[in-house]
Design an enzyme around this catalytic site. Structure first.
Site, PDB file in Angstrom:
ATOM      1  N   LYS A   3       6.452 -49.872   1.185  1.00 21.16           N
ATOM      2  CA  LYS A   3       7.576 -50.799   1.386  1.00 21.16           C
ATOM      3  C   LYS A   3       7.632 -51.802   0.254  1.00 21.16           C
ATOM      4  CE  LYS A   3       7.948 -51.042   6.392  1.00 21.16           C
ATOM      5  NZ  LYS A   3       7.927 -52.028   7.490  1.00 21.16           N
ATOM      6  N   ARG A  55       5.056 -46.924  13.467  1.00 27.78           N
ATOM      7  CA  ARG A  55       4.630 -47.729  12.330  1.00 27.78           C
ATOM      8  C   ARG A  55       4.734 -49.218  12.642  1.00 27.78           C
ATOM      9  NH1 ARG A  55       5.777 -47.483   5.732  1.00 27.78           N
ATOM     10  NH2 ARG A  55       4.881 -49.540   5.400  1.00 27.78           N
ATOM     11  N   HIS A  76       6.647 -64.046  11.647  1.00 30.49           N
ATOM     12  CA  HIS A  76       7.657 -64.097  10.577  1.00 30.49           C
ATOM     13  C   HIS A  76       8.624 -65.254  10.783  1.00 30.49           C
ATOM     14  CE1 HIS A  76       7.572 -59.828   8.652  1.00 30.49           C
ATOM     15  NE2 HIS A  76       6.947 -60.721   7.909  1.00 30.49           N
ATOM     16  N   ASN A  79       2.923 -54.482  12.948  1.00 26.82           N
ATOM     17  CA  ASN A  79       3.610 -55.774  13.024  1.00 26.82           C
ATOM     18  C   ASN A  79       3.129 -56.647  14.168  1.00 26.82           C
ATOM     19  OD1 ASN A  79       5.314 -55.597  10.765  1.00 26.82           O
ATOM     20  ND2 ASN A  79       6.543 -54.084  11.845  1.00 26.82           N
ATOM     21  N   HIS A 139       1.766 -66.450   4.627  1.00 27.11           N
ATOM     22  CA  HIS A 139       2.100 -65.344   5.532  1.00 27.11           C
ATOM     23  C   HIS A 139       1.000 -65.139   6.592  1.00 27.11           C
ATOM     24  CE1 HIS A 139       3.681 -61.407   6.700  1.00 27.11           C
ATOM     25  NE2 HIS A 139       2.459 -60.913   6.564  1.00 27.11           N
ATOM     26  N   GLU A 157      -4.648 -60.359   8.141  1.00 27.30           N
ATOM     27  CA  GLU A 157      -4.161 -58.970   8.257  1.00 27.30           C
ATOM     28  C   GLU A 157      -5.308 -58.024   8.626  1.00 27.30           C
ATOM     29  OE1 GLU A 157      -1.027 -58.342   8.281  1.00 27.30           O
ATOM     30  OE2 GLU A 157       0.053 -59.572   6.821  1.00 27.30           O
ATOM     31  N   LYS A 201      -4.340 -48.458   8.263  1.00 32.74           N
ATOM     32  CA  LYS A 201      -2.928 -48.582   7.889  1.00 32.74           C
ATOM     33  C   LYS A 201      -2.392 -47.243   7.369  1.00 32.74           C
ATOM     34  CE  LYS A 201       0.846 -50.961   5.871  1.00 32.74           C
ATOM     35  NZ  LYS A 201       1.438 -52.049   5.136  1.00 32.74           N
ATOM     36  N   GLU A 255       9.292 -45.620   9.636  1.00 27.04           N
ATOM     37  CA  GLU A 255       9.519 -46.342  10.885  1.00 27.04           C
ATOM     38  C   GLU A 255      10.607 -45.683  11.710  1.00 27.04           C
ATOM     39  OE1 GLU A 255      10.120 -50.673  10.558  1.00 27.04           O
ATOM     40  OE2 GLU A 255       8.017 -50.785  10.036  1.00 27.04           O
ATOM     41  N   ARG A 291      17.333 -45.462 -11.533  1.00 24.81           N
ATOM     42  CA  ARG A 291      17.222 -44.650 -10.310  1.00 24.81           C
ATOM     43  C   ARG A 291      15.787 -44.325  -9.944  1.00 24.81           C
ATOM     44  NH1 ARG A 291      21.648 -41.872 -12.394  1.00 24.81           N
ATOM     45  NH2 ARG A 291      23.570 -42.679 -11.504  1.00 24.81           N
ATOM     46  N   HIS A 301       3.680 -60.344  14.060  1.00 23.89           N
ATOM     47  CA  HIS A 301       4.705 -60.595  13.045  1.00 23.89           C
ATOM     48  C   HIS A 301       6.076 -60.960  13.605  1.00 23.89           C
ATOM     49  CE1 HIS A 301       1.658 -59.035  10.415  1.00 23.89           C
ATOM     50  NE2 HIS A 301       2.443 -59.058   9.345  1.00 23.89           N
TER      51      HIS A 301
HETATM   52  P1  NAD Z   1       0.902 -63.810  -3.560  1.00 19.52           P
HETATM   53  O1  NAD Z   1       1.245 -62.569  -4.263  1.00 19.52           O
HETATM   54  O2  NAD Z   1       1.839 -64.947  -3.650  1.00 19.52           O
HETATM   55  O3  NAD Z   1      -0.550 -64.282  -4.024  1.00 19.52           O
HETATM   56  C1  NAD Z   1      -1.065 -65.490  -3.541  1.00 19.52           C
HETATM   57  C2  NAD Z   1      -1.434 -66.458  -4.680  1.00 19.52           C
HETATM   58  O4  NAD Z   1      -2.663 -66.040  -5.278  1.00 19.52           O
HETATM   59  C3  NAD Z   1      -0.416 -66.508  -5.801  1.00 19.52           C
HETATM   60  O5  NAD Z   1      -0.338 -67.838  -6.257  1.00 19.52           O
HETATM   61  C4  NAD Z   1      -1.025 -65.624  -6.875  1.00 19.52           C
HETATM   62  O6  NAD Z   1      -0.601 -65.994  -8.152  1.00 19.52           O
HETATM   63  C5  NAD Z   1      -2.495 -65.889  -6.692  1.00 19.52           C
HETATM   64  N1  NAD Z   1      -3.410 -64.809  -7.044  1.00 19.52           N
HETATM   65  C6  NAD Z   1      -3.235 -63.493  -6.830  1.00 19.52           C
HETATM   66  N2  NAD Z   1      -4.347 -62.818  -7.161  1.00 19.52           N
HETATM   67  C7  NAD Z   1      -5.243 -63.717  -7.618  1.00 19.52           C
HETATM   68  C8  NAD Z   1      -6.581 -63.623  -8.079  1.00 19.52           C
HETATM   69  N3  NAD Z   1      -7.240 -62.457  -8.082  1.00 19.52           N
HETATM   70  N4  NAD Z   1      -7.194 -64.773  -8.482  1.00 19.52           N
HETATM   71  C9  NAD Z   1      -6.552 -65.960  -8.402  1.00 19.52           C
HETATM   72  N5  NAD Z   1      -5.304 -66.118  -7.954  1.00 19.52           N
HETATM   73  C10 NAD Z   1      -4.652 -65.003  -7.565  1.00 19.52           C
HETATM   74  O7  NAD Z   1       0.717 -63.542  -1.979  1.00 19.52           O
HETATM   75  P2  NAD Z   1       0.029 -62.397  -1.115  1.00 19.52           P
HETATM   76  O8  NAD Z   1      -0.559 -63.094   0.036  1.00 19.52           O
HETATM   77  O9  NAD Z   1      -0.812 -61.493  -1.925  1.00 19.52           O
HETATM   78  O10 NAD Z   1       1.287 -61.531  -0.625  1.00 19.52           O
HETATM   79  C11 NAD Z   1       2.263 -62.062   0.238  1.00 19.52           C
HETATM   80  C12 NAD Z   1       3.506 -61.215   0.153  1.00 19.52           C
HETATM   81  O11 NAD Z   1       3.209 -59.885   0.598  1.00 19.52           O
HETATM   82  C13 NAD Z   1       4.635 -61.705   1.029  1.00 19.52           C
HETATM   83  O12 NAD Z   1       5.808 -61.765   0.270  1.00 19.52           O
HETATM   84  C14 NAD Z   1       4.771 -60.639   2.115  1.00 19.52           C
HETATM   85  O13 NAD Z   1       6.089 -60.494   2.564  1.00 19.52           O
HETATM   86  C15 NAD Z   1       4.304 -59.421   1.379  1.00 19.52           C
HETATM   87  N6  NAD Z   1       3.840 -58.349   2.247  1.00 19.52           N
HETATM   88  C16 NAD Z   1       4.378 -57.110   2.047  1.00 19.52           C
HETATM   89  C17 NAD Z   1       3.971 -56.040   2.828  1.00 19.52           C
HETATM   90  C18 NAD Z   1       4.519 -54.672   2.558  1.00 19.52           C
HETATM   91  O14 NAD Z   1       4.301 -53.753   3.360  1.00 19.52           O
HETATM   92  N7  NAD Z   1       5.191 -54.469   1.456  1.00 19.52           N
HETATM   93  C19 NAD Z   1       2.982 -56.226   3.815  1.00 19.52           C
HETATM   94  C20 NAD Z   1       2.455 -57.510   3.983  1.00 19.52           C
HETATM   95  C21 NAD Z   1       2.892 -58.556   3.187  1.00 19.52           C
HETATM   96 ZN    ZN Z   2       1.788 -59.121   7.359  1.00 21.95          ZN
END
Ligand code: NAD
Ligand code: ZN
Length: 392
Positions: free
Chosen positions: A151, A265, A276, A269, A288, A193, A250, A260, A129, A272
Site C-alpha cells: 500500500k 486484511r 486514525h 487495522n 501514528h 504496531e 503481516k 482487501e 505508468r 486503527h
Molecule cells: P516517518 O517516516 O515520519 O519517520 C519518523 C521520523 O524519524 C522522521 O522524522 C524521519 O525523518 C526519522 N527517521 C527515520 N529513520 C530514521 C533513522 N534510522 N534514524 C533517525 N531518524 C530517522 O514515520 P514512520 O513512523 O516511519 O511512518 C509513519 C507513516 O507510515 C504514516 O504516514 C502512516 O500512514 C504510514 N503507514 C503506512 C502503512 C502502509 O501499509 N503503507 C502502514 C502503517 C503506516
Molecule cells: Zn498503523
C-alpha cells in the site's frame, strides 16, 4: 538473511549482527537483481544525515567493480515528517524526475520511514505508468508495517492515505542496524504496531513482548546518549525477533487478501478505526503509533463490553503499551495543544470517512483474546457503542 515473500516482494530480513555488511548486501541485490540504467535513492533530510552517504557509496562500489555496468545513481532528498506526505510533494518529485531524464527502467529506492516509503512508493506506482521500487525501511514502524503489503499513498486535508495505490516493492531490505540512530519515541511508535500484530494473531509473541518490556525497553532508555538518539546495538537482537515475527504475520494476512477484497486484511487495522481519527485530529502532535495505542485500548474495551475479551486481558494490553511508554487513554494527550479537538462528535466524523466502513456502518477489529480476534475480519459496531467507549 531470512527471505520472506509477500505479494511480489522479496523481504530480506537481516540479523542484527554488527559485523555484517548490510549496505553492500543491499547494493548487490539491487544492482544485480534489478539491472537498470538508473537508480534513484529518495530519502528525507533526517535520514540523509545518517544513512545516505553510506548507501550511495555502496551502490557506486558495486557499479565500479563491474566494467559492464554503467548505471547512474542519483539522489532526491525531501523534507521530513507526515506534513510532507502530500500530492504537492509527489508532484514536485515527479517534475524533478522528468527534468532529470529518468526513464521507465529506473529503479526507485525509498530509504526512510513510512512517510518516505508511502510517498515514494506512490510516485513509483504512477511515474511513467509505474517503475520498479525497493524499500529500505529505517524506522521500526516501516520495517514491520508500512513497507510490507504494497500500500502506498499520500494524505489530503480530509484524511490520511486517501489517495494512493497498491504497488508492492520488488525488494524490501529490513536491517535492524538502521535503528541505531532512531530516537526512542520513534522506536516506541513502531512497538505499537508490533504489539498490535501480536494482539491479533500470536499470544506467545504477545507474552514475550510484555515480559521483555522491563529488560529491553528500560535498557534502551538507560543507554541512550545525551542527545537521546542512540540505541545500544546489542539490544537490536531482541527487537530483531519481534521484527521477524511481525513481518511473518503481516505477510500471511496480506497474502491471503492482497487488496482487501474479502475483508481479512483489515485485521491489521486493530486499533486503527478510532486511532486514525485521533491521529488526524492531533496531527502533528501525536505519532501514528501513539494514536493507535489509544485506539487499541478503546477498541479492546468495545470487545470487553461485547463479552469477547476479559477485563484482565484489557488490563494486560494497557500494561504492555505503558511499559513501552505508549499512551493508553485520551487523557494522555492532555498536553497537546489540539487535545480539545478530541470530542466524541469530531472523532465520529473522522471515522465516517474510514476506508474500511461498509457504507455508513463503522467497522472495528474485536479481540477475543490477546492473540486472536472474534471474527476473521473487522466487525460492524454501532456509533452509539463507539461513542459510549470514547466518552467513558
Ligand atoms: P516517518 O517516516 O515520519 O519517520 C519518523 C521520523 O524519524 C522522521 O522524522 C524521519 O525523518 C526519522 N527517521 C527515520 N529513520 C530514521 C533513522 N534510522 N534514524 C533517525 N531518524 C530517522 O514515520 P514512520 O513512523 O516511519 O511512518 C509513519 C507513516 O507510515 C504514516 O504516514 C502512516 O500512514 C504510514 N503507514 C503506512 C502503512 C502502509 O501499509 N503503507 C502502514 C502503517 C503506516
Ligand atoms: Zn498503523
Amino acid at each position: 538473511i531470512e527471505i520472506k515473500v509477500c505479494l511480489d516482494s522479496q523481504i530480506h530480513i537481516g540479523s542484527a549482527d554488527s559485523s555484517f555488511d548490510y549496505l553492500s548486501y543491499i547494493a548487490r541485490s539491487v544492482i544485480h537483481g534489478l539491472p537498470s540504467s538508473a537508480y534513484l535513492i529518495v530519502t528525507d533530510r533526517n535520514v540523509a544525515k545518517f544513512h545516505l552517504t553510506s548507501l550511495e557509496a555502496a551502490l557506486h562500489a558495486v557499479i565500479e567493480a563491474n566494467a559492464r555496468i554503467s548505471s547512474k545513481v542519483s539522489t532526491y532528498i525531501m523534507p521530513s515528517g507526515e506534513a510532507t506526505k502530500t500530492r504537492e510533494t509527489k508532484a514536485g518529485m515527479e517534475d524533478w524526475m522528468l527534468v532529470s531524464g529518468l526513464t521507465r527502467d529506473t529503479v526507485v529506492i525509498a530509504l526512510g520511514g513510512g512517510v518516505v516509503g508511502d510517498l515514494v512508493g506512490f510516485v513509483a506506482a504512477t511515474y511513467m505508468r509505474s517503475v520498479r521500487l525497493c524499500h529500505v525501511p529505517t524506522t521500526l514502524l516501516a520495517m514491520v508495517d508500512s513497507s510490507v503489503g504494497g500500500k502506498v499513498a499520500v494524505d489530503t486535508p480530509l484524511g490520511k492515505n486517501m489517495i494512493g495505490a497498491f504497488h508492492p516493492a520488488k525488494h524490501i531490505f529490513v536491517f535492524p542496524h538502521f535503528l541505531v540512530t532512531l530516537p526512542a519515541r520513534e522506536v516506541a511508535n513502531g512497538m505499537a504496531e508490533v504489539i498490535k500484530t501480536a494482539a491479533i494473531r500470536d499470544s506467545t509473541m504477545f507474552r514475550l513482548i510484555a515480559s521483555s518490556a522491563a529488560d529491553i525497553w528500560q535498557a534502551f532508555k538507560d543507554v541512550k546518549d545525551a542527545s537521546g538518539t542512540c540505541m545500544l546495538e546489542s539490544r537490536l537482537h531482541f527487537l530483531q525477533s519481534f521484527i521477524a515475527s511481525s513481518i511473518a504475520i503481516k505477510s500471511d494476512i496480506v497474502n491471503a487478501d492482497p487488496k482487501e477484497l474479502n475483508g481479512t486484511r483489515n485485521l491489521v487495522n486493530f486499533g486503527h478505526t478510532i486511532g486514525h481519527a485521533i491521529e488526524s485530529l492531533l496531527l502533528p502532535e501525536a505519532l501514528h503509533g501513539e494514536a493507535i495505542a489509544v485506539g487499541m485500548c478503546l477498541e479492546a474495551r468495545i470487545a470487553v463490553t461485547k463479552g469477547h475479551l476479559t477485563i484482565s486481558e484489557l488490563r494486560s494490553l494497557r500494561d504492555c503499551l505503558k511499559a513501552y511508554d505508549l499512551p493508553t487513554s485520551m487523557l494522555d494527550f492532555a498536553k497537546c495543544a489540539s487535545a480539545p479537538n478530541l470530542t466524541v462528535d469530531k472523532l465520529l466524523d473522522r471515522m465516517a470517512i474510514d476506508k474500511k466502513n461498509a457504507g455508513i456502518a463503522k467497522k472495528v477489529v474485536l479481540l477475543s483474546s490477546l492473540g486472536s480476534t472474534a471474527e476473521k475480519q473487522a466487525s460492524i459496531v454501532e456509533d452509539a457503542h463507539i461513542a459510549a467507549v470514547i466518552a467513558a
